[in-house]
Design a protein around this motif. Sequence first.
Motif, PDB file in Angstrom:
ATOM      1  N   GLN A 142     -26.391 -58.715 -28.639  1.00 42.02           N
ATOM      2  CA  GLN A 142     -27.771 -59.149 -28.871  1.00 42.02           C
ATOM      3  C   GLN A 142     -28.755 -58.184 -28.221  1.00 42.02           C
ATOM      4  O   GLN A 142     -28.607 -57.824 -27.050  1.00 42.02           O
ATOM      5  N   LYS A 154     -35.660 -60.773 -31.630  1.00 39.03           N
ATOM      6  CA  LYS A 154     -34.260 -60.797 -31.212  1.00 39.03           C
ATOM      7  C   LYS A 154     -33.360 -60.496 -32.404  1.00 39.03           C
ATOM      8  O   LYS A 154     -33.570 -61.017 -33.497  1.00 39.03           O
ATOM      9  N   VAL A 186     -29.001 -59.861 -33.422  1.00 39.39           N
ATOM     10  CA  VAL A 186     -27.584 -59.809 -33.073  1.00 39.39           C
ATOM     11  C   VAL A 186     -26.900 -58.914 -34.100  1.00 39.39           C
ATOM     12  O   VAL A 186     -27.071 -59.103 -35.315  1.00 39.39           O
TER      13      VAL A 186
END
Length: 424
Positions: A316, A340, A342
């Motif tokens: 992440q 964010k 991942v």
Amino acid sequence: MMGKLKSILLTLLIISSLVQTYLLVFGEPRQGATKQNEYVEADAIGTKVSIDELLFPENIILHSGKETHTVLYPNNRFYSLIFESLKKRTFDSFRRSASVTAVAEWEEIRNKQPGVEIRFNAGIPFSVLKTLFLLKGDLPLDNELVDRIWIYTKDVKEDVKTYFLTEYNTYEARADLNNKDIEGYVGFNELQTTYHTKDGEIYLPDTPIEMTKFRIPYEPMTVEQFTKTLFVDPRNTKNFGNRDGSQIYTDGKRGLQIKNDQMWMSYTDPIPSVESRNDVKENLNSAVAFVNQHGGWNGQFAVKTIPQNPMFGRQQFTFRQYFDSYPIMSERSEGFGLIKLVLQKGVVATYDRSMLTLGSRTLERSLTTIRGGKSLDDWLAASPKRSAIIAVYPAYQPVVLEKYMDLNPVWAIEYRDGTYELMK
């Protein structure tokens, strides 16, 4: 007979054409992992950046050599002069050093030797650090993250000492810097607020800090903008309401959740797991490229976390928005100012961000102060979580109103478990 044969062939061709048309219109979407160039080209939503624009020190600390210190934050003109100067210098001959390891030794250097300390909030692998600085020769492996670079000198007769510090090791390097360079950097501390420290980790100002409070209009990014850029064929997406009030958009494989009350979006692509080793730099490059093409940055952002682990599986990456010289810190984990992602082996599995962008003009601004000196020291000393504090720094707290956003100056107190508290 010939006429009959022609009729049969014509009928077969028509049936074949109908079958192909049916498959094109109603066929299932492809279930493989989506590569970057498979998305429909859509109008750009926001600005694009390069990786080096997202990598900059959290702060630069000037050590006078007389037990006083100055903390410079991004966009401060002296911070910029020092940072730009160091990016043009060459660092080579890296070797693990056992000469400076004890806490007492670093305390002596911090208080008695003129020097410059460049600090990175989350730590940066050497391969990524090469994006910023001219690092030559054999470098340490990427299983360590550099969280600070310390450059100092003992006296005019000695060479400049340069150390790259990680959590577990200290690496000494040779730099094309001399005593005059360090003297010039440290000289920028004049007329700046002085700071004090007990442990060399947390620096607190001796007096209150003056900051500017801003009121700025904002604009929301639309659902249509994201569906056009996040789905291979947005015409095949369906949407439905969720029990929590959010809206879900899907093409049968990928999903996009919109939380209208928070103006927050969460995109998922269920990519298959692979056992091959992650390349942190590859994942970071892919994360930046993905945001460039799917929403943009719309402001100044910095890499907040570059994961060292897991070596296998998903990593992440978190990016935080800055305004003026300080990070924007929302009280919610799904608040304004965060992006964010991942990734695994360069492929994005999840993508979360705020859907609000700040306008280019300021409606109002006013000067204010946040506490410093004894008041701040006493507040932190009385905190029941004092031993868990790992960082204290000025920040902006966003308050989203109907047509504009207030950015209020605060202190951000960050804890070891990743949580933080905001205090004026």
